[in-house]
Design a protein around this motif. Structure first.
Motif, short mmCIF file in Angstrom:
data_model
loop_
_atom_site.label_atom_id
_atom_site.label_comp_id
_atom_site.label_asym_id
_atom_site.label_seq_id
_atom_site.Cartn_x
_atom_site.Cartn_y
_atom_site.Cartn_z
N THR A 177 -6.65 -1.80 1.72
CA THR A 177 -7.03 -2.25 0.38
C THR A 177 -7.46 -1.10 -0.52
OG1 THR A 177 -9.25 -2.74 1.20
CG2 THR A 177 -7.68 -4.57 1.13
N ALA A 178 -8.09 -0.08 0.05
CA ALA A 178 -8.53 1.05 -0.79
C ALA A 178 -7.33 1.76 -1.40
CB ALA A 178 -9.36 2.03 0.05
N PRO A 227 -8.46 -6.26 -13.43
CA PRO A 227 -8.39 -7.50 -12.66
C PRO A 227 -7.60 -8.61 -13.35
CG PRO A 227 -10.61 -7.11 -13.47
CD PRO A 227 -9.85 -5.86 -13.72
N CYS A 263 -4.01 -7.27 -12.12
CA CYS A 263 -3.74 -7.01 -10.70
C CYS A 263 -4.95 -7.31 -9.84
CB CYS A 263 -3.31 -5.55 -10.53
SG CYS A 263 -3.01 -5.04 -8.82
N ARG A 264 -4.72 -8.03 -8.75
CA ARG A 264 -5.76 -8.26 -7.76
C ARG A 264 -5.25 -7.84 -6.39
NH1 ARG A 264 -10.14 -12.75 -9.20
NH2 ARG A 264 -9.94 -12.71 -11.46
N VAL A 265 -6.17 -7.33 -5.60
CA VAL A 265 -5.85 -6.79 -4.28
C VAL A 265 -6.43 -7.71 -3.22
CG1 VAL A 265 -6.41 -4.90 -2.71
CG2 VAL A 265 -5.65 -4.40 -5.05
N TYR A 266 -5.62 -7.99 -2.19
CA TYR A 266 -6.05 -8.86 -1.09
C TYR A 266 -5.80 -8.14 0.23
CZ TYR A 266 -5.66 -12.34 -4.81
OH TYR A 266 -5.78 -13.02 -6.00
N ALA A 324 -3.62 0.69 -8.15
CA ALA A 324 -3.80 -0.15 -9.33
C ALA A 324 -4.62 0.57 -10.39
CB ALA A 324 -4.46 -1.47 -8.94
N ASP A 325 -5.69 1.23 -9.97
CA ASP A 325 -6.55 1.95 -10.91
C ASP A 325 -5.78 3.08 -11.59
OD1 ASP A 325 -8.61 0.29 -10.16
OD2 ASP A 325 -9.57 1.76 -8.83
N GLN A 335 -6.02 -0.44 -4.23
CA GLN A 335 -6.89 -0.43 -5.40
C GLN A 335 -6.77 0.88 -6.15
OE1 GLN A 335 -8.74 -3.28 -6.43
NE2 GLN A 335 -8.54 -1.98 -8.25
N SER A 371 0.81 -1.23 0.00
CA SER A 371 0.00 0.00 0.00
C SER A 371 0.84 1.27 0.00
CB SER A 371 -0.95 0.00 1.20
OG SER A 371 -0.22 -0.08 2.42
#
Length: 268
Positions: free
Chosen positions: A42-43, A56, A59-62, A49-50, A46, A17
């Protein structure tokens, strides 16, 4: 010949992050990797990534608290289910907070530091070790610190935890010898991140996160087992390691100490 229909390689990165984690994510993405990014925030991940236009498929967020074993293990298992077995796993999440053993509350700080910086590394690797070994390839990357090489006043929890990362990764490397899975130990010097910006002492050879990420990426894909970045800090640390204790103690007398609880920063 490579299969044109095979998915791009996958990098699983904790502490993604901010700071080093984000810089490593960007560096792997530039080399065509898919990403699995892990942190509590996570926000923020994300949004990162955006901003890079990673959908998706890229990239995926966990969300996970790396200090909570089941939380980070569950994130790894979710990655396996959604994206497959990573090619690179970077255990980057960590915390750096000063401590004073005279203070009872700082024992809790130390316990949290070890949970995140040590047990969290092993728990990050755990979901992937068997699958990587079965495949016969992969890299497990532990982010330690040059602070692992010699204990610094006021840094007891951090220095001890990062020394433990080095020892743990060395043990794991021996265990996985011959499996095709490499274990890489990286020791950053000073990097301009939220972990370091409130330090009250000089930070020689300070690197930007992007410069560190470039050098770390080269070490990882190059199959290096251990590297201090930048190398100059490695030389300084080794020289300090060679100093007799009395000289070392005298050299650090009066050095400003790391902020205690409330002043520490986390890349978790």
């Amino acid at each position: 010949m490579s299969n044109p229909h095979s998915p791009a390689p996958l990098a699983f990165i904790t502490g993604a992050s901010s700071g080093i984690g984000q810089a490593l994510a960007a560096r792997f993405a530039r080399s065509g990797y898919r990403l699995a990014l892990v942190a509590r925030r996570t926000a923020d991940m994300q949004a990162f990534a955006d901003a890079h236009g990673w959908g998706p498929d890229r990239c995926r967020v966990y969300g996970a608290d790396v200090a909570d074993i089941q939380s980070i293990v569950a994130a790894g298992q979710a990655c396996l289910a959604a994206q497959g077995v990573p090619d690179v796993v970077v255990a980057n999440a960590g915390v750096s907070i000063g401590m004073d053993t005279r203070e009872r509350d700082d024992l809790d700080v130390m316990a949290r530091t070890f949970a995140l910086n040590n047990t969290g590394v092993a728990a990050t690797f755990h979901p992937f070790v068997a699958a990587m070994a079965a495949r016969g390839s992969g890299a497990l990357v532990g982010i330690a610190s040059v602070a692992a090489i010699r204990g610094l006043p006021g840094h007891g929890a951090y220095c001890a935890s990062k020394a433990a990362v080095v020892a743990y990764c060395e043990s794991l490397r021996g265990e996985l010898r011959g499996s095709g899975v490499s274990v890489v130990t990286l020791l950053p010097g000073y990097v301009d991140t939220p972990l370091t910006r409130e330090n009250r002492y000089a930070m020689p050879f300070l690197l930007s996160p992007e410069t560190f990420a470039d050098r770390a990426f080269d070490a990882i894909v190059g199959g290096v087992s251990y590297r201090v970045i930048p190398w100059q800090m490695g030389v300084v640390a080794k020289l300090l390691r060679l100093l007799p204790n009395a000289w070392f103690d005298r050299a650090l007398a009066g050095r400003a100490r790391k902020h205690r609880q409330g002043g520490g920063k986390s890349d978790a």
